[in-house]
Design a protein around this motif. Structure first.
Motif, PDB file in Angstrom:
ATOM      1  N   ILE A  42      85.125  26.005  82.391  1.00 25.71           N
ATOM      2  CA  ILE A  42      85.919  24.774  82.526  1.00 25.71           C
ATOM      3  C   ILE A  42      86.201  24.488  83.995  1.00 25.71           C
ATOM      4  O   ILE A  42      86.022  23.367  84.480  1.00 25.71           O
ATOM      5  CB  ILE A  42      87.241  24.898  81.744  1.00 25.71           C
ATOM      6  CG1 ILE A  42      86.976  25.016  80.242  1.00 25.71           C
ATOM      7  CG2 ILE A  42      88.157  23.708  82.026  1.00 25.71           C
ATOM      8  CD1 ILE A  42      88.162  25.554  79.452  1.00 25.71           C
ATOM      9  N   GLU A  43      86.637  25.513  84.721  1.00 27.20           N
ATOM     10  CA  GLU A  43      86.956  25.335  86.139  1.00 27.20           C
ATOM     11  C   GLU A  43      85.723  24.932  86.937  1.00 27.20           C
ATOM     12  O   GLU A  43      85.809  24.082  87.842  1.00 27.20           O
ATOM     13  CB  GLU A  43      87.557  26.626  86.708  1.00 27.20           C
ATOM     14  CG  GLU A  43      87.856  26.579  88.194  1.00 27.20           C
ATOM     15  CD  GLU A  43      88.822  25.459  88.587  1.00 27.20           C
ATOM     16  OE1 GLU A  43      88.675  24.930  89.707  1.00 27.20           O
ATOM     17  OE2 GLU A  43      89.710  25.118  87.785  1.00 27.20           O
ATOM     18  N   LEU A  46      85.229  21.264  86.296  1.00 33.27           N
ATOM     19  CA  LEU A  46      86.272  20.454  86.930  1.00 33.27           C
ATOM     20  C   LEU A  46      86.107  20.436  88.453  1.00 33.27           C
ATOM     21  O   LEU A  46      86.353  19.406  89.094  1.00 33.27           O
ATOM     22  CB  LEU A  46      87.654  20.995  86.560  1.00 33.27           C
ATOM     23  CG  LEU A  46      88.057  20.863  85.087  1.00 33.27           C
ATOM     24  CD1 LEU A  46      89.400  21.540  84.834  1.00 33.27           C
ATOM     25  CD2 LEU A  46      88.116  19.398  84.659  1.00 33.27           C
ATOM     26  N   ALA A  47      85.696  21.560  89.047  1.00 31.76           N
ATOM     27  CA  ALA A  47      85.490  21.605  90.494  1.00 31.76           C
ATOM     28  C   ALA A  47      84.354  20.673  90.904  1.00 31.76           C
ATOM     29  O   ALA A  47      84.447  19.965  91.917  1.00 31.76           O
ATOM     30  CB  ALA A  47      85.200  23.041  90.936  1.00 31.76           C
ATOM     31  N   LEU A  48      83.291  20.656  90.113  1.00 34.25           N
ATOM     32  CA  LEU A  48      82.176  19.743  90.412  1.00 34.25           C
ATOM     33  C   LEU A  48      82.591  18.292  90.175  1.00 34.25           C
ATOM     34  O   LEU A  48      82.163  17.390  90.903  1.00 34.25           O
ATOM     35  CB  LEU A  48      80.957  20.105  89.566  1.00 34.25           C
ATOM     36  CG  LEU A  48      80.251  21.403  89.963  1.00 34.25           C
ATOM     37  CD1 LEU A  48      79.189  21.779  88.931  1.00 34.25           C
ATOM     38  CD2 LEU A  48      79.605  21.263  91.344  1.00 34.25           C
ATOM     39  N   LYS A  49      83.434  18.070  89.168  1.00 36.62           N
ATOM     40  CA  LYS A  49      83.964  16.723  88.947  1.00 36.62           C
ATOM     41  C   LYS A  49      84.758  16.255  90.161  1.00 36.62           C
ATOM     42  O   LYS A  49      84.667  15.090  90.573  1.00 36.62           O
ATOM     43  CB  LYS A  49      84.852  16.710  87.706  1.00 36.62           C
ATOM     44  CG  LYS A  49      85.627  15.401  87.501  1.00 36.62           C
ATOM     45  CD  LYS A  49      86.672  15.535  86.415  1.00 36.62           C
ATOM     46  CE  LYS A  49      87.539  14.280  86.350  1.00 36.62           C
ATOM     47  NZ  LYS A  49      88.584  14.357  85.322  1.00 36.62           N
ATOM     48  N   MET A  76      94.299  20.207  81.848  1.00 36.16           N
ATOM     49  CA  MET A  76      93.769  20.812  83.065  1.00 36.16           C
ATOM     50  C   MET A  76      92.916  19.829  83.853  1.00 36.16           C
ATOM     51  O   MET A  76      92.682  20.027  85.044  1.00 36.16           O
ATOM     52  CB  MET A  76      92.930  22.047  82.711  1.00 36.16           C
ATOM     53  CG  MET A  76      93.720  23.192  82.103  1.00 36.16           C
ATOM     54  SD  MET A  76      92.652  24.494  81.412  1.00 36.16           S
ATOM     55  CE  MET A  76      91.813  25.074  82.886  1.00 36.16           C
ATOM     56  N   GLY A  77      92.407  18.772  83.162  1.00 38.79           N
ATOM     57  CA  GLY A  77      91.614  17.775  83.867  1.00 38.79           C
ATOM     58  C   GLY A  77      90.402  17.248  83.141  1.00 38.79           C
ATOM     59  O   GLY A  77      89.747  16.318  83.623  1.00 38.79           O
ATOM     60  N   ALA A  78      90.048  17.823  81.980  1.00 35.48           N
ATOM     61  CA  ALA A  78      88.912  17.299  81.217  1.00 35.48           C
ATOM     62  C   ALA A  78      89.209  15.872  80.751  1.00 35.48           C
ATOM     63  O   ALA A  78      90.367  15.511  80.514  1.00 35.48           O
ATOM     64  CB  ALA A  78      88.620  18.185  80.015  1.00 35.48           C
ATOM     65  N   ASP A  79      88.161  15.057  80.620  1.00 31.23           N
ATOM     66  CA  ASP A  79      88.343  13.630  80.324  1.00 31.23           C
ATOM     67  C   ASP A  79      88.420  13.325  78.838  1.00 31.23           C
ATOM     68  O   ASP A  79      89.150  12.429  78.419  1.00 31.23           O
ATOM     69  CB  ASP A  79      87.189  12.838  80.948  1.00 31.23           C
ATOM     70  CG  ASP A  79      87.177  12.966  82.456  1.00 31.23           C
ATOM     71  OD1 ASP A  79      88.090  12.424  83.092  1.00 31.23           O
ATOM     72  OD2 ASP A  79      86.275  13.628  82.996  1.00 31.23           O
ATOM     73  N   ARG A  80      87.651  14.032  78.028  1.00 27.86           N
ATOM     74  CA  ARG A  80      87.710  13.819  76.589  1.00 27.86           C
ATOM     75  C   ARG A  80      87.236  15.075  75.877  1.00 27.86           C
ATOM     76  O   ARG A  80      86.709  16.003  76.507  1.00 27.86           O
ATOM     77  CB  ARG A  80      86.897  12.598  76.148  1.00 27.86           C
ATOM     78  CG  ARG A  80      85.423  12.588  76.485  1.00 27.86           C
ATOM     79  CD  ARG A  80      84.818  11.238  76.135  1.00 27.86           C
ATOM     80  NE  ARG A  80      83.433  11.083  76.526  1.00 27.86           N
ATOM     81  CZ  ARG A  80      82.397  11.186  75.686  1.00 27.86           C
ATOM     82  NH1 ARG A  80      82.613  11.444  74.406  1.00 27.86           N
ATOM     83  NH2 ARG A  80      81.168  11.005  76.115  1.00 27.86           N
ATOM     84  N   GLU A 182      83.934  36.169  87.858  1.00 24.01           N
ATOM     85  CA  GLU A 182      83.849  36.209  89.317  1.00 24.01           C
ATOM     86  C   GLU A 182      83.505  34.855  89.923  1.00 24.01           C
ATOM     87  O   GLU A 182      83.550  34.693  91.143  1.00 24.01           O
ATOM     88  CB  GLU A 182      82.798  37.240  89.754  1.00 24.01           C
ATOM     89  CG  GLU A 182      83.170  38.683  89.508  1.00 24.01           C
ATOM     90  CD  GLU A 182      82.939  39.146  88.074  1.00 24.01           C
ATOM     91  OE1 GLU A 182      83.286  40.286  87.749  1.00 24.01           O
ATOM     92  OE2 GLU A 182      82.404  38.344  87.266  1.00 24.01           O
ATOM     93  N   LEU A 183      83.190  33.868  89.098  1.00 26.54           N
ATOM     94  CA  LEU A 183      82.785  32.557  89.597  1.00 26.54           C
ATOM     95  C   LEU A 183      83.925  31.819  90.278  1.00 26.54           C
ATOM     96  O   LEU A 183      83.728  31.165  91.304  1.00 26.54           O
ATOM     97  CB  LEU A 183      82.230  31.718  88.434  1.00 26.54           C
ATOM     98  CG  LEU A 183      81.869  30.262  88.719  1.00 26.54           C
ATOM     99  CD1 LEU A 183      80.814  30.159  89.805  1.00 26.54           C
ATOM    100  CD2 LEU A 183      81.386  29.571  87.438  1.00 26.54           C
ATOM    101  N   ASN A 184      85.139  31.896  89.726  1.00 23.81           N
ATOM    102  CA  ASN A 184      86.247  31.098  90.256  1.00 23.81           C
ATOM    103  C   ASN A 184      87.570  31.573  89.686  1.00 23.81           C
ATOM    104  O   ASN A 184      87.615  32.520  88.886  1.00 23.81           O
ATOM    105  CB  ASN A 184      86.034  29.612  89.929  1.00 23.81           C
ATOM    106  CG  ASN A 184      85.763  29.381  88.445  1.00 23.81           C
ATOM    107  OD1 ASN A 184      86.415  29.964  87.583  1.00 23.81           O
ATOM    108  ND2 ASN A 184      84.790  28.544  88.135  1.00 23.81           N
ATOM    109  N   GLU A 185      88.631  30.903  90.064  1.00 21.76           N
ATOM    110  CA  GLU A 185      89.964  31.141  89.528  1.00 21.76           C
ATOM    111  C   GLU A 185      90.377  29.877  88.771  1.00 21.76           C
ATOM    112  O   GLU A 185      90.626  28.842  89.391  1.00 21.76           O
ATOM    113  CB  GLU A 185      90.953  31.426  90.659  1.00 21.76           C
ATOM    114  CG  GLU A 185      92.352  31.801  90.182  1.00 21.76           C
ATOM    115  CD  GLU A 185      92.411  33.143  89.485  1.00 21.76           C
ATOM    116  OE1 GLU A 185      93.236  33.285  88.558  1.00 21.76           O
ATOM    117  OE2 GLU A 185      91.635  34.046  89.855  1.00 21.76           O
ATOM    118  N   PRO A 186      90.452  29.922  87.440  1.00 20.89           N
ATOM    119  CA  PRO A 186      90.775  28.712  86.671  1.00 20.89           C
ATOM    120  C   PRO A 186      92.126  28.133  87.066  1.00 20.89           C
ATOM    121  O   PRO A 186      93.085  28.863  87.320  1.00 20.89           O
ATOM    122  CB  PRO A 186      90.787  29.209  85.218  1.00 20.89           C
ATOM    123  CG  PRO A 186      89.917  30.418  85.230  1.00 20.89           C
ATOM    124  CD  PRO A 186      90.149  31.065  86.561  1.00 20.89           C
TER     125      PRO A 186
END
Length: 266
Positions: A42-43, A46-49, A76-80, A182-186
């Motif tokens: 998800i993160e 959202l980061a790419l968004k 958290m930021g998702a659109d739908r 390890e990819l990111n911090e949600p």
């Protein structure tokens, strides 16, 4: 441009784990959370968004109460969101689940600049199979174990984390990527996101919505149709409390050796 994120609501395995007589989890009696690896997916979306303004769509398969999880992700930021829910889907194994989710993603539509995201694996099954199977069903490239993602136009560059090092792979959109912790911090839900999440659109895809999709084999979905058979399922016995040894390194070694000798282990 769309980023479609497949997520799963899983039992909180840090608490009570209940198993039905047929070997499946009694999810109704257990606390649930968003699958941890899915939160990293998800993160990533959202980061790419945030960078390019793409639309983020979150998809899950589960019972009607899973709507609460989808609202949380929209906060958290998702659109739908899309909730895939039907009794006919209940008890599906990874093979069946991937068909159903692939059909849902197919109905949403995968365009030439879209990316599908999944978590590496779910904590209730730990198979890491659903994401790759969705990609195979959709006929798009897949890159798993993503520890870093860069998107430049239609080119996607992913650094994969392996047991013995890293591997960098490039592919073109559309593609599917599975995320690791390890990819990111949600991110957390925002106050504004919480207020807005109930005004964001959410669709429900039931059995009748997806049954005619060519990606679904109707005789291999649900508990009866799933080719995986559960031999046994049980709650492991609780381990005893550990003991922390105090003192210098030599004192701790002497204490440990003394305890092992007393128990006739050495």
């Amino acid at each position: 441009m769309k980023y479609i994120v497949c997520v799963k609501q899983v039992p909180d395995t840090s608490g009570k784990v209940a198993v039905k007589p047929d070997g499946t989890l009694d999810r109704a009696s257990m606390a649930t959370i968003i699958n941890p690896d899915d939160k990293n997916a998800i993160e990533a979306a959202l980061a790419l968004k945030d960078q390019n303004g793409a639309e983020v769509i979150v998809v899950t398969m589960g019972p009607p109460p899973a709507e609460g999880m989808l609202r949380e992700i929209m906060a958290m930021g998702a659109d739908r969101a899309v909730l895939v829910s039907g009794r006919e889907f209940g008890g599906s194994d990874t093979f069946a689940t991937s068909q159903i989710l692939a059909a849902a993603v197919n109905k949403i539509g995968v365009d030439e600049d879209d990316i599908v995201f999944c978590g590496r694996q779910a904590i209730d099954g730990d198979t890491a199979q659903v994401g790759p199977q969705i990609a195979e069903k959709l006929g798009i490239p897949q890159i798993t174990y993503a520890a870093d993602i860069k998107v430049e136009g239609k080119k996607v560059t992913v650094k994969r984390m392996l047991e013995d090092g890293y591997m960098t792979i490039e592919t073109q959109t559309p593609c599917l990527i599975t995320a690791i912790k390890e990819l990111n911090e949600p991110r957390y839900m925002s106050i504004g996101g919480i207020f807005d999440c109930y005004s964001k659109p959410m669709e429900v895809y039931d059995f009748n919505t997806l049954k005619d999709d060519p990606l679904i084999e109707l005789d291999t979905i649900g508990l009866k149709g799933s080719p995986t058979n559960i031999f046994a399922s049980f709650t492991p016995p609780q381990k005893g409390a550990g003991e922390m040894l105090q003192g210098s390194d030599q004192e701790k070694v002497d204490t440990l050796v003394g305890k092992l000798l007393a128990k006739h282990i050495i």
